[in-house]
Enzyme design. Sequence first.
Site, PDB file in Angstrom:
ATOM      1  CB  CYS A 285      50.379  27.037 -44.122  1.00 28.70           C
ATOM      2  SG  CYS A 285      50.623  28.424 -45.208  1.00 28.70           S
TER       3      CYS A 285
ATOM      4  CG  HIS B 175      54.858  25.060 -44.805  1.00 28.66           C
ATOM      5  ND1 HIS B 175      54.104  23.993 -45.252  1.00 28.66           N
ATOM      6  CD2 HIS B 175      54.288  26.176 -45.313  1.00 28.66           C
ATOM      7  CE1 HIS B 175      53.120  24.454 -45.997  1.00 28.66           C
ATOM      8  NE2 HIS B 175      53.204  25.775 -46.059  1.00 28.66           N
TER       9      HIS B 175
ATOM     10  CD  GLU C 236      55.287  21.112 -43.615  1.00 30.77           C
ATOM     11  OE1 GLU C 236      55.271  21.829 -42.594  1.00 30.77           O
ATOM     12  OE2 GLU C 236      54.768  21.459 -44.692  1.00 30.77           O
TER      13      GLU C 236
HETATM   14  N1  GLN Z   1      47.639  30.499 -49.048  1.00 36.93           N
HETATM   15  C1  GLN Z   1      47.277  29.113 -49.062  1.00 36.93           C
HETATM   16  C2  GLN Z   1      45.780  28.964 -48.862  1.00 36.93           C
HETATM   17  O1  GLN Z   1      45.075  29.886 -48.685  1.00 36.93           O
HETATM   18  C3  GLN Z   1      48.016  28.353 -47.977  1.00 36.93           C
HETATM   19  C4  GLN Z   1      49.456  28.182 -48.347  1.00 36.93           C
HETATM   20  C5  GLN Z   1      50.149  27.063 -47.650  1.00 36.93           C
HETATM   21  O2  GLN Z   1      49.511  26.203 -47.038  1.00 36.93           O
HETATM   22  N2  GLN Z   1      51.446  27.067 -47.772  1.00 36.93           N
HETATM   23  O3  GLN Z   1      45.302  27.903 -48.876  1.00 36.93           O
END
Ligand code: GLN
Length: 194
Positions: A79, A172, A174
């Site tokens: 992410c 995610h 994890e």
């Molecule tokens: N949208 C977030 C960002 O730009 C990332 C979200 C996440 O890691 N769950 O940092």
Amino acid sequence: MSDVVGVLALQGAFEKHIEMLSALGVENQRVRYAHELDECSALIIPGGESTTMSLLIQKFELYKKLQEFAAEKPVMGVCAGAILMAETVDDARVIPLKIMPMTAARNNYGRQVCSFSTDLDLECDAEGLPYQAHFIRAPGLTPNSDKIEKLASYNGEPVMMRSGRHMALAFHPELTKDSRIHECWLKRFHPSFQ
Ligand code: GLN
């Protein structure tokens, strides 16, 4: 070389990766300082807030160090971590590490309230059972090279990809007890998974 897997612990959801690696019997450690990175043979960059993490990477003088690490050793970005691994990001506040040839669009699937879970088919999993993936303010990830392998898609968009030993995920892995994604990454390089 040691087999310690590091988890970048500057900000965000790093603790659950530590728990998952420990449950898999993989030696691991939190990484905040450059010398801690030197002790690792692979690294997870967790989810969190990519703008904040980018600032902290500068503050802790880890930018070049992380790039040098990735030139030799495997990195998995989740992410916000995947956003940081990209070549280009649609937000000038994030200075991307350019670890994987892809473009990241922050919050591509909407704000926190638009977070969702969905079943995915994983290309790297022999058993072929659906994998429940959790998307939280997830980025859009677009490959910039045909060397990138797409390992899972959602609505036709790639959400998990691999380039050599590196892996990037929009969701995610994890936040579940299902460790197939971590195993899929570890299989490429960690002696206990070969
Ligand atoms: N949208 C977030 C960002 O730009 C990332 C979200 C996440 O890691 N769950 O940092």
